[in-house]
Design an enzyme around this catalytic site. Structure first.
Site, short mmCIF file in Angstrom:
data_model
loop_
_atom_site.label_atom_id
_atom_site.label_comp_id
_atom_site.label_asym_id
_atom_site.label_seq_id
_atom_site.Cartn_x
_atom_site.Cartn_y
_atom_site.Cartn_z
N THR A 73 43.11 35.69 35.60
CA THR A 73 42.61 35.94 34.25
C THR A 73 43.70 35.63 33.23
OG1 THR A 73 41.08 37.63 35.04
CG2 THR A 73 41.68 37.72 32.71
N ASN A 148 33.08 29.58 41.11
CA ASN A 148 33.17 30.81 41.90
C ASN A 148 31.80 31.34 42.27
OD1 ASN A 148 33.34 31.15 38.95
ND2 ASN A 148 33.06 33.31 39.39
N SER A 196 45.00 32.00 41.31
CA SER A 196 45.08 33.44 41.55
C SER A 196 45.37 33.68 43.02
CB SER A 196 43.74 34.08 41.16
OG SER A 196 43.73 35.43 41.58
N THR A 234 59.70 41.40 32.88
CA THR A 234 60.44 41.27 34.14
C THR A 234 59.50 40.73 35.23
OG1 THR A 234 61.82 43.10 33.47
CG2 THR A 234 61.88 42.51 35.81
N CYS A 322 33.17 39.72 38.98
CA CYS A 322 33.62 40.37 37.75
C CYS A 322 32.45 40.85 36.91
CB CYS A 322 34.46 39.41 36.92
SG CYS A 322 35.74 38.64 37.88
N1 PLP Z 1 38.67 32.30 37.64
C1 PLP Z 1 37.82 32.29 38.67
C2 PLP Z 1 37.07 31.04 38.98
C3 PLP Z 1 37.65 33.43 39.48
O1 PLP Z 1 36.80 33.41 40.49
C4 PLP Z 1 38.39 34.59 39.14
C5 PLP Z 1 38.20 35.83 39.92
O2 PLP Z 1 37.12 36.38 39.99
C6 PLP Z 1 39.29 34.54 38.06
C7 PLP Z 1 39.39 33.39 37.34
C8 PLP Z 1 40.11 35.73 37.69
O3 PLP Z 1 41.20 35.88 38.57
P1 PLP Z 1 41.92 37.32 38.74
O4 PLP Z 1 41.00 38.18 39.50
O5 PLP Z 1 43.19 37.00 39.48
O6 PLP Z 1 42.21 37.82 37.36
#
Ligand code: PLP
Length: 376
Positions: A73, A148, A196, A234, A322
């Site tokens: 994110t 995703n 990520s 940090t 999410c």
């Molecule tokens: N982008 C995509 C395509 C994702 O699938 C996700 C996670 O659900 C993210 C960004 C966000 O990553 P993170 O969970 O490390 O913040």
């Protein structure tokens, strides 16, 4: 009671033992602050820079182009909002971007956002993008490497070519792609790329932004000058090292692991289509990540479907992880033109490196029963 089946690896996947070992090693032996000049600091710095160089090598980048962040994110936000603050002009995002991209673009001002449509398979419409590019050079074009939600792999090389011709910076969210399809910045002319760790067996809360040399970007946080001033604070050396270890393993295993996943995914889809009348496989007619199967179950209540599956010990997801909890249909399926009756009752099964044929067969046995129950 049989063992539960976890098929939500696109939401998160277990930490790899080697990544855990690497993390513990840093936490217990190289725990210094990488900015300190004494030996504790130097040891931590050496571990961090070693991770940076190895991560860079993995994607064909230079070490100075790797910015460690606190997750996908944050990498997306830094790419989109950081770019929007540095350069004037519109932000062109595909309609199926993760909310970490879309919400960041909206935060830059909704008048700057241009949504680029996708086709019925969730593939970005390159002609529509070319049209947006003709209207004026965007500050940024953002098209994810792979979805995703439905797994559709995007034509990033073509998009990169269009952006280069138009002089627009190109960002791609490669969070779901790394370790599943080849991701190389020496082959695809992408300017910004997000990753990520926890999607491939690294720890949660660790990410990377690749920022090609010369790409203008403003930081979102302010403080010390860490990560070339782009991500002050940090550094979390243990997470950076563990992410790198996990990414190296995922990449080394990629071809074999993906062939295995594809066979299991095909078995799952063929078996479910046979047993569930009206079942629809989303994004079926395009190149997809072998690990993701997104299915629409017309006539089923989406929440009841997932709850009933959970009661049977099967973990899946509806829409993206999410946004589960939200009842509205997935913005990705709607953008693909699915009517609400198909976009609403959708389930995403996502496979991981340890998924077995027995687990798939268990889903084949249970899921049709569950569907029958929640349809009536
Ligand atoms: N982008 C995509 C395509 C994702 O699938 C996700 C996670 O659900 C993210 C960004 C966000 O990553 P993170 O969970 O490390 O913040």
């Amino acid at each position: 009671m049989t063992d539960p089946v976890y098929l939500d690896h696109a939401a998160t996947t277990p930490l790899r033992p080697q990544a855990r070992e690497a993390m513990l090693d840093v936490l217990s032996r190289r725990w210094g602050n990488p900015s300190s000049v004494h030996r504790w600091g130097r040891e931590a710095r050496a571990a961090l820079e070693d991770a940076r160089a190895r991560f860079a090598a993995l994607i064909g980048a230079e070490p100075a182009e790797i910015v460690f962040t606190r997750g996908g994110t944050e990498a997306d936000n830094l790419a989109v909002l950081g770019r929007a603050r540095a350069v004037a002009g519109p932000l062109a995002c595909s309609a199926i971007e993760h909310r970490a991209v879309l919400a960041a673009a909206r935060a830059a001002g909704s008048d700057r956002l241009r949504i680029v449509p996708v086709d019925e398979n969730g593939v970005v419409d390159a002609d529509a993008l070319a049209g947006v590019l003709r209207e004026g050079t965007p500050a940024l074009v953002s098209v994810m490497w792979a979805s995703n939600e439905v797994g559709a792999v995007q034509p990033v090389e073509h998009v990169a070519g269009l952006c280069a011709e138009a002089g627009a910076a190109f960002h791609s969210d490669a969070v779901q792609a790394l370790g599943k399809v080849p991701v190389r910045v020496d082959r695809v002319r992408v300017d910004l790329l997000s990753f990520s760790a926890h999607k491939l067996g690294g720890p949660r809360g660790a990410g990377v932004l690749f920022a090609r040399r010369g790409t203008r970007l403003h930081p979102l946080l302010f403080g010390g000058g860490q990560e070339r001033g782009l991500r002050p604070g940090t550094e979390d050396v243990a997470s950076a090292v563990a992410f790198t270890v996990a990414a190296e393993l995922a990449e080394a295993e990629r071809e074999q692991a993906m062939a295995r996943a594809a066979a299991l995914r095909d078995r799952l889809e063929a078996g479910l289509c046979e047993r569930i009348p009206g079942l629809r496989i989303n994004a079926a007619a395009t190149q997809r990540l072998p690990t993701i199967s997104n299915l629409s179950v017309p006539g089923a209540d989406p929440e009841m479907l997932l709850m009933a599956l959970d009661l049977e010990g099967i973990a899946a997801s509806s829409g993206s992880a999410c946004s589960s909890g939200a009842v509205e249909p997935s913005h990705v399926l709607l953008a693909m033109g699915l009517p609400a009756e198909l976009a609403g009752p959708s389930v995403r099964f996502s496979l991981g490196r340890d998924t077995t044929q027995q687990e798939i067969d268990r889903v084949l046995e249970i899921f049709p029963r569950v569907v029958e129950r929640v349809r009536t």
